[in-house]
Design an enzyme around this catalytic site. Structure first.
Site, PDB file in Angstrom:
ATOM      1  N   CYS A  99       0.850  -1.192   0.000  1.00  0.00           N
ATOM      2  CA  CYS A  99       0.000   0.000   0.000  1.00  0.00           C
ATOM      3  C   CYS A  99       0.887   1.244   0.000  1.00  0.00           C
ATOM      4  O   CYS A  99       1.858   1.311   0.757  1.00  0.00           O
ATOM      5  CB  CYS A  99      -0.881  -0.004   1.244  1.00  0.00           C
ATOM      6  SG  CYS A  99      -1.920   1.461   1.413  1.00  0.00           S
ATOM      7  N   HIS A 141      -8.819  -3.592  -2.209  1.00  0.00           N
ATOM      8  CA  HIS A 141      -7.876  -2.747  -1.461  1.00  0.00           C
ATOM      9  C   HIS A 141      -8.309  -1.277  -1.509  1.00  0.00           C
ATOM     10  O   HIS A 141      -8.357  -0.594  -0.470  1.00  0.00           O
ATOM     11  CB  HIS A 141      -6.476  -2.924  -2.053  1.00  0.00           C
ATOM     12  CG  HIS A 141      -5.418  -2.154  -1.356  1.00  0.00           C
ATOM     13  ND1 HIS A 141      -4.428  -2.742  -0.605  1.00  0.00           N
ATOM     14  CD2 HIS A 141      -5.183  -0.816  -1.291  1.00  0.00           C
ATOM     15  CE1 HIS A 141      -3.649  -1.799  -0.104  1.00  0.00           C
ATOM     16  NE2 HIS A 141      -4.077  -0.618  -0.508  1.00  0.00           N
ATOM     17  N   GLU A 142      -8.633  -0.794  -2.707  1.00  0.00           N
ATOM     18  CA  GLU A 142      -8.996   0.623  -2.852  1.00  0.00           C
ATOM     19  C   GLU A 142     -10.361   0.903  -2.225  1.00  0.00           C
ATOM     20  O   GLU A 142     -10.568   1.948  -1.603  1.00  0.00           O
ATOM     21  CB  GLU A 142      -8.972   1.034  -4.328  1.00  0.00           C
ATOM     22  CG  GLU A 142      -7.628   0.847  -5.013  1.00  0.00           C
ATOM     23  CD  GLU A 142      -6.458   1.439  -4.253  1.00  0.00           C
ATOM     24  OE1 GLU A 142      -6.638   2.469  -3.564  1.00  0.00           O
ATOM     25  OE2 GLU A 142      -5.359   0.863  -4.321  1.00  0.00           O
ATOM     26  N   HIS A 145     -10.094   1.472   1.368  1.00  0.00           N
ATOM     27  CA  HIS A 145      -9.644   2.825   1.740  1.00  0.00           C
ATOM     28  C   HIS A 145     -10.831   3.768   1.910  1.00  0.00           C
ATOM     29  O   HIS A 145     -10.802   4.674   2.751  1.00  0.00           O
ATOM     30  CB  HIS A 145      -8.696   3.392   0.680  1.00  0.00           C
ATOM     31  CG  HIS A 145      -7.272   2.979   0.842  1.00  0.00           C
ATOM     32  ND1 HIS A 145      -6.555   3.185   2.002  1.00  0.00           N
ATOM     33  CD2 HIS A 145      -6.414   2.362  -0.014  1.00  0.00           C
ATOM     34  CE1 HIS A 145      -5.318   2.719   1.847  1.00  0.00           C
ATOM     35  NE2 HIS A 145      -5.209   2.211   0.643  1.00  0.00           N
TER      36      HIS A 145
HETATM   37 ZN    ZN Z   1      -3.541   1.315  -0.095  1.00  0.00          ZN
END
Ligand code: ZN
Length: 188
Positions: A99, A141-142, A145
């Site tokens: 990341c 993953h995004e 966030h």
């Molecule tokens: Zn990340």
């Protein structure tokens, strides 16, 4: 177009849900331009707005698969549907994740192998796309966030403790750390 500072874990904007985008105007288009440029220089394959300190629900991605097909896009106000996680043992080599907000570190993490992303593009059109494998990992993953989740939050032991130690050793995990692609040579 401007390269933006990428905030590092511990910065509060990374640990709270992002607000929905309510209007796609020049400000959002400029933000997306900055995000693509910052991601490219970092380099990374995905970048969410909170990672440059903007608490809005959008991310960009740009990844070329093994068949040289480019997957590039903007996901505004996305939702994500996940297939169930496999229950096989974690593969420390194949299932490794990094990341840009925890730069230089990588840890294994199980992700769903297939997801369906529904989002709005920069023209205001809703689209739906199904992704497998690495692209599915990028989307998860995004999307995390935008929920205020950094991938290290999801690690299992011993990786969770290892990540806490690495973050602490680097002096991160508290507000105020960031890095600038092109100036600081860190990688996701
Ligand atoms: Zn990340």
């Amino acid at each position: 177009m401007q390269i933006r500072d990428i905030v590092i874990t511990g910065e509060p904007v990374l640990h709270r849900p992002a607000a929905l985008v309510d209007h796609i105007g020049d400000d959002i288009r400029a933000l997306v331009d900055d995000m693509f440029a910052t991601m490219e220089l970092a380099p990374g394959v995905g970048l969410a707005a909170p990672q440059i300190g903007v608490s809005l629900s959008l991310f960009v991605y740009d990844w070329v698969d093994d068949d040289d097909v480019q997957h590039r896009g903007v996901a505004i106000n996305p939702t994500l549907m996940l297939d169930p996680l496999a229950v096989t043992p974690l593969d420390e080599d194949e299932e490794i994740e990094g990341c840009l907000s925890v730069p230089g570190e990588r840890f294994p993490l199980r992700r769903s192998d297939r997801v369906t992303l529904t989002a709005t593009d920069l023209n205001g059109n809703e689209y739906t796309t199904t992704a497998h494998g690495w692209l599915a990992r990028i989307f998860q993953h995004e999307y995390d966030h935008l929920l205020g989740i950094v991938y290290t939050d999801r690690l299992v032991e011993p990786y969770f403790s290892e990540s806490r130690d690495a973050i602490s050793d680097a002096g991160w995990g508290t507000p105020g750390s960031s890095w600038l692609p092109g100036r600081d040579h860190l990688e996701g």
